[in-house]
Structure formats: structure tokens, C-alpha cells
Enzyme design. Sequence first.
Site, PDB file in Angstrom:
ATOM      1  N   GLU A 226       0.822  -1.223   0.000  1.00 32.20           N
ATOM      2  CA  GLU A 226       0.000   0.000   0.000  1.00 32.20           C
ATOM      3  C   GLU A 226       0.852   1.269   0.000  1.00 32.20           C
ATOM      4  OE1 GLU A 226      -3.677  -0.296   2.157  1.00 32.20           O
ATOM      5  OE2 GLU A 226      -3.677  -2.462   1.866  1.00 32.20           O
TER       6      GLU A 226
ATOM      7  N   THR B  79       5.274   2.072  -0.322  1.00 31.62           N
ATOM      8  CA  THR B  79       6.428   1.893   0.567  1.00 31.62           C
ATOM      9  C   THR B  79       6.585   3.113   1.476  1.00 31.62           C
ATOM     10  OG1 THR B  79       7.900   2.994  -0.994  1.00 31.62           O
ATOM     11  CG2 THR B  79       7.685   0.597  -1.233  1.00 31.62           C
TER      12      THR B  79
HETATM   13  N1  CAA Z   1      -6.620  12.094  -3.982  1.00 35.13           N
HETATM   14  C1  CAA Z   1      -7.107  12.639  -5.119  1.00 35.13           C
HETATM   15  N2  CAA Z   1      -6.325  12.906  -6.198  1.00 35.13           N
HETATM   16  C2  CAA Z   1      -5.020  12.604  -6.085  1.00 35.13           C
HETATM   17  C3  CAA Z   1      -4.463  12.052  -4.929  1.00 35.13           C
HETATM   18  C4  CAA Z   1      -5.325  11.781  -3.841  1.00 35.13           C
HETATM   19  N3  CAA Z   1      -4.870  11.243  -2.717  1.00 35.13           N
HETATM   20  N4  CAA Z   1      -3.140  11.857  -5.128  1.00 35.13           N
HETATM   21  C5  CAA Z   1      -2.846  12.297  -6.362  1.00 35.13           C
HETATM   22  N5  CAA Z   1      -3.994  12.760  -6.934  1.00 35.13           N
HETATM   23  C6  CAA Z   1      -4.114  13.335  -8.265  1.00 35.13           C
HETATM   24  C7  CAA Z   1      -3.236  14.567  -8.409  1.00 35.13           C
HETATM   25  O1  CAA Z   1      -3.924  15.728  -7.986  1.00 35.13           O
HETATM   26  C8  CAA Z   1      -2.944  14.610  -9.894  1.00 35.13           C
HETATM   27  O2  CAA Z   1      -4.081  15.154 -10.535  1.00 35.13           O
HETATM   28  P1  CAA Z   1      -3.954  15.913 -11.965  1.00 35.13           P
HETATM   29  O3  CAA Z   1      -3.455  14.896 -12.952  1.00 35.13           O
HETATM   30  O4  CAA Z   1      -5.354  16.365 -12.249  1.00 35.13           O
HETATM   31  O5  CAA Z   1      -2.975  17.027 -11.740  1.00 35.13           O
HETATM   32  C9  CAA Z   1      -2.881  13.124 -10.263  1.00 35.13           C
HETATM   33  O6  CAA Z   1      -3.598  12.413  -9.238  1.00 35.13           O
HETATM   34  C10 CAA Z   1      -1.469  12.591 -10.343  1.00 35.13           C
HETATM   35  O7  CAA Z   1      -0.849  12.817  -9.079  1.00 35.13           O
HETATM   36  P2  CAA Z   1       0.721  12.831  -8.892  1.00 35.13           P
HETATM   37  O8  CAA Z   1       1.310  13.789  -9.876  1.00 35.13           O
HETATM   38  O9  CAA Z   1       1.005  13.025  -7.447  1.00 35.13           O
HETATM   39  O10 CAA Z   1       1.113  11.340  -9.361  1.00 35.13           O
HETATM   40  P3  CAA Z   1       2.552  10.693  -9.418  1.00 35.13           P
HETATM   41  O11 CAA Z   1       2.475   9.682 -10.490  1.00 35.13           O
HETATM   42  O12 CAA Z   1       3.642  11.684  -9.434  1.00 35.13           O
HETATM   43  O13 CAA Z   1       2.715   9.987  -7.984  1.00 35.13           O
HETATM   44  C11 CAA Z   1       2.312   8.329  -6.330  1.00 35.13           C
HETATM   45  C12 CAA Z   1       1.805   9.212  -7.473  1.00 35.13           C
HETATM   46  C13 CAA Z   1       2.033   9.011  -5.039  1.00 35.13           C
HETATM   47  C14 CAA Z   1       3.767   7.927  -6.401  1.00 35.13           C
HETATM   48  C15 CAA Z   1       1.408   7.116  -6.543  1.00 35.13           C
HETATM   49  O14 CAA Z   1       1.740   6.496  -7.769  1.00 35.13           O
HETATM   50  C16 CAA Z   1       1.444   6.124  -5.428  1.00 35.13           C
HETATM   51  O15 CAA Z   1       0.789   6.299  -4.400  1.00 35.13           O
HETATM   52  N6  CAA Z   1       2.209   5.013  -5.641  1.00 35.13           N
HETATM   53  C17 CAA Z   1       2.202   3.930  -4.730  1.00 35.13           C
HETATM   54  C18 CAA Z   1       1.197   2.937  -5.177  1.00 35.13           C
HETATM   55  C19 CAA Z   1       0.790   2.023  -4.090  1.00 35.13           C
HETATM   56  O16 CAA Z   1       0.538   2.431  -2.962  1.00 35.13           O
HETATM   57  N7  CAA Z   1       0.660   0.751  -4.449  1.00 35.13           N
HETATM   58  C20 CAA Z   1       0.224  -0.205  -3.546  1.00 35.13           C
HETATM   59  C21 CAA Z   1      -0.732  -1.133  -4.234  1.00 35.13           C
HETATM   60  S1  CAA Z   1      -2.011  -1.722  -3.268  1.00 35.13           S
HETATM   61  C22 CAA Z   1      -1.413  -2.946  -2.317  1.00 35.13           C
HETATM   62  O17 CAA Z   1      -0.279  -2.994  -1.947  1.00 35.13           O
HETATM   63  C23 CAA Z   1      -2.484  -3.834  -1.908  1.00 35.13           C
HETATM   64  C24 CAA Z   1      -2.268  -5.226  -1.591  1.00 35.13           C
HETATM   65  O18 CAA Z   1      -3.006  -6.078  -2.063  1.00 35.13           O
HETATM   66  C25 CAA Z   1      -1.275  -5.597  -0.553  1.00 35.13           C
END
Ligand code: CAA
Length: 380
Positions: A363, A365
Amino acid sequence: MIGFDLTEEQVALQDMAHKFAANEIRPKAAEHDHAGTFPMEIFRKAFDLGLMTGFIPEALGGLGLGSLDACLIEEELAWGCAGIATSMTCNGLALTPILIAGTEDQKKEFVAPFAREFRYASFCLTEPGAGSDAGGIATTAKKDGDVYLLNGRKCFITNGTHASQYTVFASTDRSKGHKGLSVFVVPRSFPGVSPGKKEDKMGQRASDTSDVLFEDVRVPASNLLGKEGEGFKIAMKTLDFARPSVASMSVGVARAAFELAMQYSKERVQFGAPIAMNQAIHFLLADMAMDIEAARLLTLKSAWLLDQGRRSTKESSFAKAFAADLAMRVTTDAVQIFGGYGYMKDYPVEKLMRDAKLLQIYEGTSQIQRLVIAKEIMMR
Ligand code: CAA
């Protein structure tokens, strides 16, 4: 006004979850960890008690609990076993995108059955080439009349081999990057859906983790959640809800390690006295107690914000990073207090240390949480 007291209902929920963890989960945790088996009988009992349906709104047949209530329960379940808690609470992660973005009909069709029947759903975001970079998904969903043709491979999917329904993130327009992602509900019964190999993990071994493959799966357009292109934001909003849950599980794991270490330090005699008499041990235990309390407060604050309908992106990441890192630290120190015995599988703390490692990875790192925090404090 700030109050830190729980309501009578919350105390009762916490108490019920604690008894379940103590009586049903803990006695079987080591056995399932060792064998890497999925404790179906424990999950069935948990379902019957309502421990798997708390997040489902009452209108859909669930208990309609809030995020804070869920955190209280999850701390107790993870105190019992983090792997079992992860699989037990995974329906919440998988069905939240539907609660966030689904129509009333979609909620009735794809969420309500999980309140009535014991079954699993999985959240399918991660892929071999898209872990931290969730926007880099290669799975595609190509529109073909009134269906989408879904093709791709998801990995590290919790409950992947047991799920009857998948929430799948796929690209409907690869030229648009994260703005081209969409999310679909995909029943396992659809031709072309097949769970892949089950992973052999270091920790949280009672939890099921596997690949899920989608080959030319014909998904009706009515299974699209929200609109095309909204998938990435739906995923991020879902993770805002899910991260306090992982944080509360981290607190539960840390608390279990702390309790065991404190008890052992009072029993273990070296140099003619219990090792608890040494200041070196006092400082370790004091740091554990202080950090566990801080992690719990961060966790409950993030959950409280969500219950107020407020954005909790920064606070959810504060809680997740702080609590997961703390769980790793506390479990490592607990092994240290147990010394050589702590390293042996006959004692329970090495399992806690292995289980804690995953809390820093799934979820998002600990490093990704800091990235989210930095964006929230510097750019939004
Ligand atoms: N709420 C609403 N909108 C959001 C948001 C949020 N929390 N976070 C980002 N956004 C929006 C931004 O406003 C942006 O909008 P626009 O395109 O309109 O400007 C868009 O989303 C893109 O945001 P970022 O530029 O911040 O995106 P990024 O690609 O630079 O970074 C990141 C994103 C934070 C790295 C994200 O990719 C992330 O959280 N990665 C980790 C993924 C993750 O947690 N994976 C785990 C998988 S689930 C799991 O592990 C489950 C299991 O089964 C064990």
C-alpha cells in the site's frame, strides 16, 4: 474541542476484536505462518461476527462503521496476526473504489453480496512493471462496442487466488499516462480470468498473495467505475482510506512485540537479576511505548479526518510511514531483547519482525509515503 475517549460502542467493538484475536487468531497464527496456509475457518468465524463487513454501509447490508472504528478493530486483529488481519480486511481495500465511484446500482450489484455472503474481493493495481509507479500500468482495456477487452497481468494481489471478484485498474488510453487509467469490476467467473502462482513470502504467510491474469476478458461497459480516465484518482483516494488501516495494523504488531519483550525482560535472568533491571532495557521499552502511542494518535487522527469527509492524503501517509517504520523498529528491538532466543522460531518475536517488513512495503512503501507527504506540504 478535542476528546480522546472512545464511545461505549467503540470500546465494545475493540473488546470483541481483541477477544477474537486472542481466542481464535493467536492460537493458530504460528501454525499457519509455518505452513503458509490460509485459515479459512478463522475467516468464516470473523465474517459471522461482522469483522469483515464493518466498512459496508448499512444500506447495503453492512455495519456502516467509520474509518476510526475500523482502525480500532484492525489494531487488535493484527495484534493477533498481521497476515491473517491483512487477508481479513482486504475486502475493504477492494470494494472501496466501488463505494467511492460506483453508481447505486453498481454498489448493490458488486458490494452488497459481500455483506450477505462470505467471499473475497481483491484490489488489482500492482503489476510487474508498475509498483510504486502506479500510473505506469501496462494492463489495457480496449473498448469494443459495449464491452472492454481486458488484457494484462497483476501481481502481489492479496487474496488473489480466493477472490470471487476483482477491482482492476487498466489503461483505456496509454497515450494519456495516469490520465488514461480506468477501473473495472471483474467477476472471477468471466472467461479469461485466472489467478496465477501463489507467492512464498518472508512474512504474513497466512495471507494469500498471487498473480491474477486477464486474457481477452470481455468486461461489460456497465462494470466501469466512474468515467474513463478517472482510475488513477480513484486509486489514490482509495489508498487514502487504506493507509490508516495499514497503520493501525502496524500499531497492533508493534504492541504485540512490545508486550512480549517487556514480559520476557522481567523473566530472563542474567548476571543474577532480571534483564528488566538494566537501564539499557528501560530505554528500549520506553521508546517502544512512546512511539506506539504516537503512531496510534497519528493513525486515529487520519481516520477521524476521513470520517469527517475531509481529505486525509498527508495524514494517511504520516500515519502509514510512521507506524510501519515503528513496527519494524519495535519488532527488531524485541528480537534484540530476546537475544539468541528471539532469533529462533520457537519464540514468537521473529515472526513479528518478518511480518512487520511487509507493512513498510505494501500500500505504498515508506519512501512513497514520504513522497506523498512532500508533495502535500510543498505543492498543494
Ligand atoms: N486524492 C485525489 N487525487 C489525487 C491524490 C489523492 N490522494 N493523489 C494524487 N492525486 C491526483 C493529483 O492531484 C494529480 O491530478 P492531476 O493529474 O489532475 O494534476 C494526479 O492524481 C497525479 O498525481 P501525482 O502527480 O502526485 O502522481 P505521481 O504519479 O507523481 O505519484 C504516487 C503518485 C504518489 C507515487 C502514486 O503512484 C502512489 O501512491 N504510488 C504507490 C502505489 C501504491 O501504494 N501501491 C500499492 C498497491 S495496493 C497494495 O499494496 C495492496 C495489496 O493487495 C497488498
